[in-house]
Design a protein around this motif. Structure first.
Motif, PDB file in Angstrom:
ATOM      1  N   PHE A 129       0.809  -1.207   0.000  1.00  0.00           N
ATOM      2  CA  PHE A 129       0.000   0.000   0.000  1.00  0.00           C
ATOM      3  C   PHE A 129       0.844   1.258   0.000  1.00  0.00           C
ATOM      4  O   PHE A 129       1.972   1.281   0.466  1.00  0.00           O
ATOM      5  N   SER A 130       0.266   2.298  -0.561  1.00  0.00           N
ATOM      6  CA  SER A 130       0.756   3.654  -0.344  1.00  0.00           C
ATOM      7  C   SER A 130      -0.275   4.299   0.580  1.00  0.00           C
ATOM      8  O   SER A 130      -1.392   3.801   0.718  1.00  0.00           O
ATOM      9  N   TRP A 131       0.119   5.373   1.252  1.00  0.00           N
ATOM     10  CA  TRP A 131      -0.816   6.022   2.168  1.00  0.00           C
ATOM     11  C   TRP A 131      -0.547   7.516   2.187  1.00  0.00           C
ATOM     12  O   TRP A 131       0.546   7.981   1.862  1.00  0.00           O
ATOM     13  N   GLU A 132      -1.585   8.262   2.550  1.00  0.00           N
ATOM     14  CA  GLU A 132      -1.433   9.687   2.803  1.00  0.00           C
ATOM     15  C   GLU A 132      -2.364  10.069   3.940  1.00  0.00           C
ATOM     16  O   GLU A 132      -3.381   9.429   4.166  1.00  0.00           O
ATOM     17  N   GLY A 133      -1.960  11.082   4.678  1.00  0.00           N
ATOM     18  CA  GLY A 133      -2.745  11.516   5.828  1.00  0.00           C
ATOM     19  C   GLY A 133      -2.002  12.589   6.582  1.00  0.00           C
ATOM     20  O   GLY A 133      -1.460  13.513   5.972  1.00  0.00           O
ATOM     21  N   HIS A 134      -1.929  12.445   7.906  1.00  0.00           N
ATOM     22  CA  HIS A 134      -1.231  13.436   8.712  1.00  0.00           C
ATOM     23  C   HIS A 134      -0.546  12.765   9.900  1.00  0.00           C
ATOM     24  O   HIS A 134      -0.950  11.701  10.354  1.00  0.00           O
ATOM     25  N   ASP A 135       0.527  13.384  10.344  1.00  0.00           N
ATOM     26  CA  ASP A 135       1.256  12.961  11.533  1.00  0.00           C
ATOM     27  C   ASP A 135       1.309  14.185  12.426  1.00  0.00           C
ATOM     28  O   ASP A 135       1.907  15.192  12.064  1.00  0.00           O
ATOM     29  N   GLU A 136       0.633  14.125  13.558  1.00  0.00           N
ATOM     30  CA  GLU A 136       0.303  15.291  14.369  1.00  0.00           C
ATOM     31  C   GLU A 136      -0.550  16.173  13.467  1.00  0.00           C
ATOM     32  O   GLU A 136      -1.538  15.701  12.953  1.00  0.00           O
ATOM     33  N   SER A 137      -0.149  17.396  13.181  1.00  0.00           N
ATOM     34  CA  SER A 137      -0.951  18.247  12.293  1.00  0.00           C
ATOM     35  C   SER A 137      -0.303  18.415  10.927  1.00  0.00           C
ATOM     36  O   SER A 137      -0.802  19.158  10.090  1.00  0.00           O
ATOM     37  N   ASP A 138       0.795  17.722  10.699  1.00  0.00           N
ATOM     38  CA  ASP A 138       1.538  17.884   9.446  1.00  0.00           C
ATOM     39  C   ASP A 138       1.126  16.850   8.403  1.00  0.00           C
ATOM     40  O   ASP A 138       0.958  15.670   8.736  1.00  0.00           O
ATOM     41  N   PRO A 139       0.998  17.270   7.138  1.00  0.00           N
ATOM     42  CA  PRO A 139       0.716  16.297   6.084  1.00  0.00           C
ATOM     43  C   PRO A 139       1.828  15.252   6.043  1.00  0.00           C
ATOM     44  O   PRO A 139       3.004  15.573   6.265  1.00  0.00           O
ATOM     45  N   ALA A 140       1.453  14.007   5.777  1.00  0.00           N
ATOM     46  CA  ALA A 140       2.434  12.926   5.709  1.00  0.00           C
ATOM     47  C   ALA A 140       1.968  11.895   4.690  1.00  0.00           C
ATOM     48  O   ALA A 140       0.784  11.802   4.377  1.00  0.00           O
ATOM     49  N   CYS A 141       2.926  11.120   4.180  1.00  0.00           N
ATOM     50  CA  CYS A 141       2.611  10.063   3.227  1.00  0.00           C
ATOM     51  C   CYS A 141       3.704   9.007   3.307  1.00  0.00           C
ATOM     52  O   CYS A 141       4.731   9.203   3.961  1.00  0.00           O
ATOM     53  N   GLY A 142       3.486   7.907   2.613  1.00  0.00           N
ATOM     54  CA  GLY A 142       4.489   6.861   2.592  1.00  0.00           C
ATOM     55  C   GLY A 142       3.964   5.608   1.933  1.00  0.00           C
ATOM     56  O   GLY A 142       3.065   5.656   1.098  1.00  0.00           O
ATOM     57  N   ARG A 143       4.518   4.491   2.364  1.00  0.00           N
ATOM     58  CA  ARG A 143       4.161   3.202   1.779  1.00  0.00           C
ATOM     59  C   ARG A 143       4.335   2.120   2.825  1.00  0.00           C
ATOM     60  O   ARG A 143       4.840   2.377   3.922  1.00  0.00           O
ATOM     61  N   GLY A 144       3.952   0.891   2.493  1.00  0.00           N
ATOM     62  CA  GLY A 144       4.143  -0.231   3.387  1.00  0.00           C
ATOM     63  C   GLY A 144       3.651  -1.517   2.770  1.00  0.00           C
ATOM     64  O   GLY A 144       3.159  -1.530   1.641  1.00  0.00           O
ATOM     65  N   TRP A 145       3.806  -2.577   3.510  1.00  0.00           N
ATOM     66  CA  TRP A 145       3.328  -3.886   3.073  1.00  0.00           C
ATOM     67  C   TRP A 145       3.006  -4.725   4.304  1.00  0.00           C
ATOM     68  O   TRP A 145       3.511  -4.470   5.389  1.00  0.00           O
ATOM     69  N   ALA A 146       2.154  -5.717   4.097  1.00  0.00           N
ATOM     70  CA  ALA A 146       1.782  -6.644   5.168  1.00  0.00           C
ATOM     71  C   ALA A 146       1.549  -8.026   4.574  1.00  0.00           C
ATOM     72  O   ALA A 146       1.023  -8.155   3.472  1.00  0.00           O
ATOM     73  N   MET A 147       1.970  -9.040   5.313  1.00  0.00           N
ATOM     74  CA  MET A 147       1.758 -10.435   4.938  1.00  0.00           C
ATOM     75  C   MET A 147       1.110 -11.162   6.115  1.00  0.00           C
ATOM     76  O   MET A 147       1.335 -10.786   7.264  1.00  0.00           O
TER      77      MET A 147
END
Length: 114
Positions: free
Chosen positions: A70-88
């Motif tokens: 997955f990629s993701w976007e949202g916020h960390d505290e009040s700052d915009p943030a994004c990234g990626r990850g995976w799960a099995m």
């Protein structure tokens, strides 16, 4: 409406984040119960600490096991943030994976189905 891939059904629902390599358990539940949630064909969300993100998920296989990347976007505290990850899905029925914050921290994680 997009058809839900059969593999997505194994991941569907809310998973409690019970462990992360970088952050301790007290921090994980800072704002809400730490979780990773998979919904429908390609949606989901993650929340832990002061981070809240919305996922764009792709299902497939990694090393012969079902995987959600997955990629993701949202916020960390009040700052915009994004990234990626995976799960099995691990051998004990828990989710194991890795979560990345763009230009910041990353951590392995373990989840249990709620």
């Amino acid at each position: 409406m997009a058809k839900v891939p059969a593999i997505a059904k194994a991941f569907a629902g809310r998973w409690r984040i019970v462990e992360m390599d970088v952050w301790d358990n007290d921090f994980l539940d800072l704002v809400e119960e730490a979780h990773l949630t998979f919904k429908g064909a390609a949606d989901g969300e993650i929340g832990f600490g002061a981070l809240k993100g919305f996922l764009d998920v792709r299902y497939g296989a990694r090393d012969g096991s079902a995987c959600a990347e997955f990629s993701w976007e949202g916020h960390d505290e009040s700052d915009p943030a994004c990234g990626r990850g995976w799960a099995m899905i691990g051998t004990t029925g828990r989710l194991v994976g890795h979560f990345y914050i763009h230009n910041a921290d990353d951590s392995g994680f373990v989840c249990e189905r709620t």
